[in-house]
Scaffold this motif. Structure first.
Motif, mmCIF file in Angstrom:
data_model
loop_
_atom_site.group_PDB
_atom_site.id
_atom_site.type_symbol
_atom_site.label_atom_id
_atom_site.label_comp_id
_atom_site.label_asym_id
_atom_site.label_seq_id
_atom_site.Cartn_x
_atom_site.Cartn_y
_atom_site.Cartn_z
ATOM 1 N N TRP A 46 0.826 -1.199 0.000
ATOM 2 C CA TRP A 46 0.000 0.000 0.000
ATOM 3 C C TRP A 46 0.860 1.248 0.000
ATOM 4 O O TRP A 46 0.501 2.276 -0.557
ATOM 5 C CB TRP A 46 -0.925 0.011 1.219
ATOM 6 C CG TRP A 46 -2.006 1.037 1.136
ATOM 7 C CD1 TRP A 46 -1.847 2.386 0.978
ATOM 8 C CD2 TRP A 46 -3.396 0.806 1.219
ATOM 9 N NE1 TRP A 46 -3.071 3.003 0.936
ATOM 10 C CE2 TRP A 46 -4.036 2.061 1.100
ATOM 11 C CE3 TRP A 46 -4.182 -0.328 1.389
ATOM 12 C CZ2 TRP A 46 -5.417 2.205 1.126
ATOM 13 C CZ3 TRP A 46 -5.561 -0.177 1.435
ATOM 14 C CH2 TRP A 46 -6.159 1.079 1.306
ATOM 15 N N GLN A 47 2.021 1.120 0.627
ATOM 16 C CA GLN A 47 2.851 2.322 0.745
ATOM 17 C C GLN A 47 3.256 2.879 -0.607
ATOM 18 O O GLN A 47 3.196 4.074 -0.845
ATOM 19 C CB GLN A 47 4.109 1.965 1.526
ATOM 20 C CG GLN A 47 4.439 2.999 2.523
ATOM 21 C CD GLN A 47 5.485 2.511 3.481
ATOM 22 O OE1 GLN A 47 5.842 1.324 3.491
ATOM 23 N NE2 GLN A 47 5.976 3.375 4.281
ATOM 24 N N LYS A 48 3.650 1.949 -1.513
ATOM 25 C CA LYS A 48 4.129 2.442 -2.803
ATOM 26 C C LYS A 48 3.009 2.544 -3.816
ATOM 27 O O LYS A 48 3.110 3.230 -4.822
ATOM 28 C CB LYS A 48 5.182 1.476 -3.361
ATOM 29 C CG LYS A 48 6.320 1.224 -2.410
ATOM 30 C CD LYS A 48 7.645 1.584 -3.058
ATOM 31 C CE LYS A 48 8.792 1.327 -2.113
ATOM 32 N NZ LYS A 48 9.387 0.008 -2.335
ATOM 33 N N MET A 49 1.904 1.818 -3.595
ATOM 34 C CA MET A 49 0.831 1.787 -4.582
ATOM 35 C C MET A 49 -0.502 2.054 -3.894
ATOM 36 O O MET A 49 -1.338 1.161 -3.802
ATOM 37 C CB MET A 49 0.760 0.409 -5.241
ATOM 38 C CG MET A 49 2.059 -0.068 -5.809
ATOM 39 S SD MET A 49 1.798 -1.398 -6.994
ATOM 40 C CE MET A 49 1.423 -2.745 -5.926
ATOM 41 N N PRO A 50 -0.721 3.279 -3.389
ATOM 42 C CA PRO A 50 -1.949 3.508 -2.633
ATOM 43 C C PRO A 50 -3.221 3.347 -3.456
ATOM 44 O O PRO A 50 -4.207 2.812 -2.956
ATOM 45 C CB PRO A 50 -1.793 4.942 -2.128
ATOM 46 C CG PRO A 50 -0.708 5.545 -2.905
ATOM 47 C CD PRO A 50 0.166 4.456 -3.398
ATOM 48 N N PHE A 52 -0.463 -4.811 3.579
ATOM 49 C CA PHE A 52 -0.048 -4.198 4.836
ATOM 50 C C PHE A 52 1.301 -4.724 5.275
ATOM 51 O O PHE A 52 1.860 -5.636 4.699
ATOM 52 C CB PHE A 52 -1.106 -4.466 5.917
ATOM 53 C CG PHE A 52 -2.443 -3.876 5.585
ATOM 54 C CD1 PHE A 52 -3.606 -4.488 5.993
ATOM 55 C CD2 PHE A 52 -2.543 -2.693 4.870
ATOM 56 C CE1 PHE A 52 -4.841 -3.940 5.688
ATOM 57 C CE2 PHE A 52 -3.766 -2.152 4.554
ATOM 58 C CZ PHE A 52 -4.918 -2.782 4.978
ATOM 59 N N GLY A 53 1.821 -4.122 6.302
ATOM 60 C CA GLY A 53 3.118 -4.566 6.802
ATOM 61 C C GLY A 53 4.219 -3.676 6.261
ATOM 62 O O GLY A 53 3.986 -2.665 5.592
ATOM 63 N N GLU A 54 5.431 -4.079 6.531
ATOM 64 C CA GLU A 54 6.573 -3.286 6.099
ATOM 65 C C GLU A 54 6.799 -3.438 4.605
ATOM 66 O O GLU A 54 6.724 -4.533 4.078
ATOM 67 C CB GLU A 54 7.835 -3.780 6.816
ATOM 68 C CG GLU A 54 8.171 -3.035 8.079
ATOM 69 C CD GLU A 54 8.328 -1.551 7.877
ATOM 70 O OE1 GLU A 54 7.938 -0.805 8.785
ATOM 71 O OE2 GLU A 54 8.825 -1.130 6.813
ATOM 72 N N ALA A 55 7.094 -2.330 3.952
ATOM 73 C CA ALA A 55 7.408 -2.425 2.525
ATOM 74 C C ALA A 55 8.851 -2.861 2.364
ATOM 75 O O ALA A 55 9.713 -2.503 3.149
ATOM 76 C CB ALA A 55 7.207 -1.065 1.870
ATOM 77 N N ARG A 56 9.083 -3.641 1.334
ATOM 78 C CA ARG A 56 10.465 -4.044 1.083
ATOM 79 C C ARG A 56 11.139 -2.998 0.221
ATOM 80 O O ARG A 56 10.609 -2.618 -0.809
ATOM 81 C CB ARG A 56 10.486 -5.373 0.338
ATOM 82 C CG ARG A 56 10.096 -6.511 1.212
ATOM 83 C CD ARG A 56 9.582 -7.622 0.324
ATOM 84 N NE ARG A 56 8.702 -8.454 1.097
ATOM 85 C CZ ARG A 56 9.082 -9.643 1.581
ATOM 86 N NH1 ARG A 56 10.276 -10.118 1.324
ATOM 87 N NH2 ARG A 56 8.246 -10.348 2.280
ATOM 88 N N LYS A 57 12.297 -2.565 0.635
ATOM 89 C CA LYS A 57 12.903 -1.423 -0.041
ATOM 90 C C LYS A 57 13.442 -1.781 -1.411
ATOM 91 O O LYS A 57 13.423 -0.985 -2.327
ATOM 92 C CB LYS A 57 14.056 -0.853 0.802
ATOM 93 C CG LYS A 57 13.721 -0.629 2.242
ATOM 94 C CD LYS A 57 13.672 0.859 2.560
ATOM 95 C CE LYS A 57 13.314 1.108 4.010
ATOM 96 N NZ LYS A 57 12.180 0.334 4.484
ATOM 97 N N GLU A 58 13.935 -2.989 -1.580
ATOM 98 C CA GLU A 58 14.688 -3.244 -2.820
ATOM 99 C C GLU A 58 13.783 -3.406 -4.028
ATOM 100 O O GLU A 58 14.249 -3.369 -5.145
ATOM 101 C CB GLU A 58 15.589 -4.470 -2.653
ATOM 102 C CG GLU A 58 14.934 -5.802 -2.470
ATOM 103 C CD GLU A 58 14.272 -6.033 -1.124
ATOM 104 O OE1 GLU A 58 14.415 -5.174 -0.240
ATOM 105 O OE2 GLU A 58 13.607 -7.047 -0.984
ATOM 106 N N ARG A 59 12.459 -3.558 -3.787
ATOM 107 C CA ARG A 59 11.608 -3.788 -4.943
ATOM 108 C C ARG A 59 11.232 -2.488 -5.611
ATOM 109 O O ARG A 59 11.038 -1.479 -4.950
ATOM 110 C CB ARG A 59 10.345 -4.491 -4.488
ATOM 111 C CG ARG A 59 10.380 -5.950 -4.738
ATOM 112 C CD ARG A 59 8.993 -6.439 -4.898
ATOM 113 N NE ARG A 59 8.130 -5.758 -3.980
ATOM 114 C CZ ARG A 59 7.790 -6.240 -2.788
ATOM 115 N NH1 ARG A 59 8.273 -7.392 -2.367
ATOM 116 N NH2 ARG A 59 6.993 -5.583 -2.006
#
Lengths: 101, 625, 502
Positions: free
Chosen positions: C374-378, C441-448
């Motif tokens: 959700w963080q990167k694709m709201p 939900f949850g933590e977004a993975r940075k490398e993606r």
């Protein structure tokens, strides 16, 4: 008839079975052809005796057809066998098993 | 009037849509203000509606929603004094909380999403308040469930918080299963889902049907109102932002269950068994909530268990056939509990997200603005004589005591015990947070919090303090609320208590409460409590281990069985079986393949055998025929 | 003006369109635009039918809103006869709509053999149009089996790793069932011919054949087997998860959105009117299988690690509820189940489209590779949550209307079934929320590196969301459409009414 009809039929069937046995049991292509020839001749015998029994001529006429066909068939068959033998160097039927499976 | 009601609903819906669609492009202030103005619009409509309604009952039918043959569900409103007061409370408290949220969420980047959900929540809650048709009611019911899920799990980056939201949704849905069945049963019994129709056609209802319906509605209410045994979601729901807890888990959603029972009271009261069950659930829950609150360290969890306990009172009141008492306490609780939550929010922000009360202290000196509102809230919650929750709680205790049979006396005893525990846990929290202690906080640790967040609480504090005026048992404005509600079926204006009962009970409970307050003060005087019982504390802390019990009895087996069904049965069993059949065919095919040796002699042999069989069959056939 | 020609045009236009797609295959961009345009034209034609204000008209092939009947194989008695009623109208709309969605959704995902891809997709559309309109049994069998052909290629060529296994499995399962059905069709044909002297494949005529209970039982069983595999009913459902996991996005969307509906539709349109007595006797079996499907599939869905498999099992669960509705046989439940055909088509197509979008970005369908999206694709997250909510039956959205009609209706007639169904509807809440939890939900993975939805994708999602919302709030017009279908089926088919006691 000179001999009873049934005797000729029995003779013809014996010859047919012998020919069939030869065609089936032998590995050599030429011997298979020989077997086929014998079976044809047995059939011709039946035609002649039937013609004699029923006193109708077409039976014997058909035997002439049979000879012609047999000759043609043997010619073609031998030609093919020679051709195959030249290509693969064998006249044993068991060696042509590319259609296996 | 139709327009007023329609606008009351549409303002927050429009606010939600606007915030959702703008998707963060609006500046923070504007977004918050739009949302607050929308709720203000609703509030104005609610006030207007209340004034114009008077004492009558109005049914407003809008569009048809679903209709097949003789089943019909429509968007229709039942606006009577009950709905009017509830709407007033919902819109007023929501409005204050929206204003508070604008400050509280000042540093959060996802404000648009927050306000969209908050507005949508108000819309759904108003649907519950106003709905005439049970299916429309269910729409609002599920709507608040969804908004609660979204708002509890608002800070989704933390998977535990998101999981708390999911837990809330699932547990309340378990309650909703029963509510759905109740709706189906209602249609079966009455042929219509309209509350007005049902109120008028109760004649042919058998005792058994009424009992079953009552029990189903109880289970449904249990889910939303976090009553035993479905309490476990509410403490976890404290993972959401504090204004959310104030709105949803103090004033509105958790009271929706009690509201459902009150709306359907004409049906429920036909069955004494159902009423007793309702009262039982309420009584047990009040005890459970109070006991658990006593062992909590997190300020919001204390308030959460307290809510469970107080909503238990509301449910108990319905079980004691006193819907006026229930509504009275509903209103009081909405005021003082949301006040307390918002105060807690202020404290939490001031201490940089500290929730543990035993790591606070000295805050009377350091956060003077919030001291008095918090104290007022705490006093109201404890039912300090003459203030706030005192009159409502008293009325409920009296109604319970007057209930038929010995069982109600038992419930009364439980509720009384809980009432005495309430000041204990409340002021344990209060003293731990505010008192001067050597181990308390110091000035450098305080983060600046906008004072607006404290000032906005004063209207609420004053209302909560004077809440008793709504329904004083004596004096010029005597029983105002009760008389206002007297049009409702089954409402009992004056409880049939022998003279003197009421006075003696009030005086008695008032005295004990004062005594408990003194006791708490002595117990928790600095440097802190002098005894400790770690096993008891752990038991209370874990909410009597109810959550852990559910986890091991339901959640773990469910997940294990899911894996089992999948891997062993579906993949291993059925799929492997069908794959095996396919393998069988493959084997058969390979078996037949042995005949295809490719050798001429084999084929000639097969030809001979085949022909022989064929011709002999023909010959035999010919010969026999 | 006689508009009857519209029906055959609606069937044949996609077939013609498929050929043009094949012809323009060398120019992928041209091919896509041409296919899209023709699909939209088809959708427009279908929508035109809504505005014609048709009324039921009795004819030689039964009572339809619109019917055509051309002789096809006179020697055998087979006609090319098509019939339109409320149910088929909704389903052909769904077919046209979903095809447009599929073409849009595969715009960037399919890069090889674009011409063949659109050929198969449009060909499938034409076949499905024929399926939903056919009223001749031989024609129906032809299109029923033929729908496998383009699917086989779609899965087998453009699918994922185990695509050949999946497509062959699909083919074998469905074709196997279909063969039994062919047997039954031919048997029925012969029996009818023997009794009346007229050899015909027409549904209307064959439905009036009096059959002995034993014979009826066997024929119905054959039909039921074929359709049960398609719906799918437990225990012949195991092809579905594998096929969905390995199919490309458009394949999954068409499969879930349309092909599963064909099984249910055929049960309703063919099996029940042809064999009313046997159908009546099988009601309990249908209820049991439906409930089993709901609980079994709903339970298993929770344990999935592949998001597409989860949605596949959810399909089985939803279809289970619809089969329960069929087994209870009550106006309310039947209206609900017919509405659910459309609803499920929309919601599940949307979910598969979104899973496809995820696959394009992450190159994976495993939950372990997701989280915090959700963080990167709201915007994506919002739509995903929206469709998950619609699938779990949130009131105000489409699935709720169908489900509540089924649940309340079932309770009226068979309370125990109703109660079990109410409990069963709880399960989708658990696994769908878990799906949302694990992916969004949850933590977004940075490398993606993922990107939010673009204009084309928003167009698809809004196009799907609007009917979902509309049906959820205003299902009236569609329920009206089904009234004539249900009236005709329930009360004017005397044998069926008699078998069920009216």
């Amino acid at each position: 008839m000179i001999v009873p009809y049934s005797h000729v039929l029995i003779l013809a069937s014996i010859i047919f079975i012998l020919g069939a046995a030869c065609a089936v049991a032998r590995r050599n292509l030429i011997m298979i052809l020989v077997g086929v020839e014998i079976m044809l001749n047995a059939a011709a015998l039946v035609f002649i005796s039937a013609s004699l029994f029923w006193q109708k001529l077409p039976g014997q006429a058909f035997v002439i057809f049979l000879f012609a066909v047999a000759a043609a068939e043997v010619a073609t068959g031998l030609a093919l066998i020679v051709h195959i033998q030249r290509r693969t160097g064998s006249v044993i039927s068991d060696d042509y098993n590319h259609m296996k499976g | 009037m139709d327009i007023i009601l329609l606008l009351m609903l549409l303002f927050p819906l429009a606010g939600a849509v606007l915030n959702a669609v703008s998707a963060g492009r609006l500046p923070r202030r504007l977004s918050g203000n739009v949302a607050s103005m929308a709720v203000l619009g609703s509030l104005i409509m609610a006030i207007a509606g209340f004034i114009l309604l008077g004492e009558r009952t109005l049914v407003v039918s809008l569009v048809d929603w679903v209709s097949v043959e003789n089943f019909s569900a429509s968007f229709a409103f039942l606006y009577n004094p009950l709905a009017a007061i509830m709407a007033l409370m919902v819109t007023f408290v929501s409005f204050l909380i929206h204003l508070y949220s604008v400050s509280f969420m000042r540093e959060d980047k996802d404000y648009c999403r927050y306000f969209a959900y908050l507005n949508l929540f108000v819309f759904s809650m108003l649907v519950i308040t106003l709905a005439d048709n049970l299916l429309f009611f269910y729409l609002g019911w599920e709507g608040v469930g969804f908004c609660s899920y979204a708002l509890i799990g608002f800070w989704y980056q933390d998977p535990e918080k998101a999981a708390a939201g999911r837990k809330a949704f699932v547990v309340t849905r378990i309650g909703d299963v029963a509510f759905g069945i109740a709706i189906a049963l209602s249609f079966f019994l009455f042929g219509s889902l309209s509350l007005t129709y049902i109120y008028g056609h109760l004649g042919g209802l058998t005792q058994v049907s009424a009992t079953v319906l009552g029990l189903l509605l109880l289970w449904g209410a249990m889910g939303k109102s976090a009553q035993l045994p479905l309490t476990v979601w509410l403490p976890d729901a404290m993972a959401g932002p504090t204004p959310v807890s104030a709105l949803i888990h103090a004033a509105t959603m958790v009271t929706a269950g009690a509201y459902l029972l009150i709306r359907l009271f004409p049906v429920v009261r036909l069955s004494p068994l159902a009423l007793a069950a309702i009262a039982g659930v309420g009584a047990l829950t009040t005890m459970y909530g109070s006991l658990s609150a006593l062992g909590q360290r997190d300020i919001k969890k204390v308030l959460a268990y307290s809510t469970i306990s107080q909503v238990g009172y509301m449910v108990l009141a319905v079980g004691a056939a006193d819907i006026i008492g229930s509504m009275f306490h509903l209103l009081s609780h909405a005021l003082f509990k949301s006040l307390l939550f918002m105060c807690a929010g202020y404290v939490i922000q001031a201490l940089d997200d500290e929730h543990d009360i035993f790591r606070m202290g000295n805050l009377r000196r350091l956060l003077p603005h919030i001291y008095w509102p918090f104290l007022i809230g705490a006093l109201c919650l404890s039912a300090f004589p003459m203030i706030g929750g005192f009159f409502s709680k008293d009325r409920i205790l009296l109604a319970t005591f007057l209930g038929p049979g010995i069982i109600y006396k038992v419930f009364w005893a439980m509720a009384l015990l809980a009432a005495f525990l309430t000041p204990l846990y409340t002021f344990r929290m209060f003293f731990a947070v505010f008192q001067e202690r050597p181990g308390g906080r110091s000035a450098e640790e305080i983060k600046p919090v906008p004072p607006f967040m404290a000032y906005i609480l004063w209207p609420l504090a004053i209302l909560a303090f004077c809440d008793g005026l709504l329904n004083l048992p004596f004096g010029p404005g005597k029983d105002w609320l009760a008389r206002y509600f007297s049009v409702l079926a089954g409402a009992v204006v004056a409880l049939p208590a022998p003279p003197g009962y009421e006075l003696s009970m009030s005086v008695g409970s008032g005295a004990v409460i004062l005594a408990v307050l003194l006791f708490t003060y002595v117990l928790y005087r600095p440097p802190g409590p002098k005894f400790s019982a770690p096993r008891l504390e752990a038991f209370l802390f874990e909410g009597l281990y109810l959550d852990k019990l559910y986890y091991s009895v339901f959640v773990v087996p469910y997940e294990r069985l899911a894996r089992f069904w999948w891997q062993t049965v579906d993949e291993g069993g059925i799929d492997r079986g069908l794959d095996g059949t396919a393998q069988l065919f493959a084997m058969l095919s390979r078996g037949l393949g042995y005949w295809a040796t490719g050798r001429l002699s084999t084929y000639v042999k097969m030809l001979l055998v085949g022909l022989t069989v064929f011709f002999s069959a023909l010959a035999v056939r010919w010969y026999l025929w | 003006m006689d508009l009857h020609f519209l029906l055959p045009v609606i069937v044949l236009l996609p077939l013609a369109a498929s050929l043009t797609a094949l012809a323009t295959g060398r120019e992928p961009r041209l091919c896509r635009w041409v296919s899209l345009t023709l699909a939209v034209v088809e959708l427009a034609l279908v929508i035109l039918l809504f505005f014609l204000n048709l009324k039921p008209v009795a004819g030689p092939t039964g009572t339809w809103l619109m019917a055509v009947d051309y002789p096809w194989l006179p020697g055998v008695g087979a006609h090319f006869s098509l019939g339109l009623d409320g149910l088929s109208l909704m389903l052909i709309w769904l077919t046209a709509f979903v095809t447009v969605i599929c073409i849009l959704a595969s715009w960037n995902a399919i890069t090889e053999k674009v011409g063949s891809f659109h050929f198969f997709l449009l060909f499938l559309e034409g076949i499905l149009m024929g399926l939903f309109l056919a009223t001749d049994l031989l024609l129906f069998y032809l299109v029923w089996e033929f729908q496998l052909v383009p699917m086989f290629f779609l899965i087998g060529i453009w699918g994922h790793a185990k695509r050949l296994y999946a497509s062959i499995k699909f083919m074998l399962f469905t074709f196997g069932g279909g063969l039994f059905m062919l047997l039954a069709v031919v048997a029925l044909y012969i029996l009818h011919g023997r009794q009346t002297g007229e050899y015909t494949f027409s549904l209307y005529q064959l439905a009036q054949t009096p059959l002995s209970p034993a014979v009826q039982g066997w024929l119905y069983a054959a039909f039921l087997l074929a359709f049960a595999i398609k719906i799918p009913l437990v225990p012949v459902h195991t092809w579905l998860p594998d096929v969905h996991t390995e199919a490309p996005t458009a394949g999954s969307v068409v499969l879930a959105g349309l092909l599963l509906k064909t099984g249910f539709y055929a049960l309703f349109r063919f099996a029940f009117p042809l064999f009313p007595g046997a159908a009546g006797a099988s009601m309990l079996l249908l209820v049991v299988l439906g409930l089993t499907g709901m609980f079994y599939a709903g339970w298993i869905a929770l344990a999935q690690t592949d998001i597409k498999r989860l949605v596949a099992y959810s399909s089985i669960g939803h279809m289970g509820l619809m089969v329960v509705a069929l087994g209870v046989w009550n106006v309310m439940t039947l209206s609900g189940s017919l509405l659910q055909l459309v609803n499920h088509g929309l919601s599940t197509s949307a979910l598969f489209v979104m899973v496809g979008m995820l696959d394009e970005r992450l190159d994976s369908r495993r939950f372990s590779d997701m989280g915090g999206l959700w963080q990167k694709m709201p915007v994506f997250g919002a739509f995903f949550l929206f469709f998950a909510l619609s699938s779990l039956g949130l009131p105000g959205l489409n699935n709720f209307v169908g489900e509540i009609l089924i649940l309340i209706g079932a309770f009226q007639v068979r309370p125990v079934v109703g109660i079990l169904a109410f409990v069963g509807v709880l399960l989708p809440v658990i696994y769908l929320l878990t799906m949302v939890q694990k992916s969004l939900f949850g933590e977004a993975r940075k490398e993606r590196r993922v990107w939010d939805v673009g204009p084309r994708e928003i167009l698809i999602l809004v196009a799907l969301a609007l009917p979902v919302l509309f049906i959820g709030l205003h299902p009236g017009p569609i329920l009206r459409l089904f009234e004539s279908t249900l009236g005709h089926l329930m009360f004017q088919t005397p044998l069926l009414a008699q078998a069920l006691g009216g």
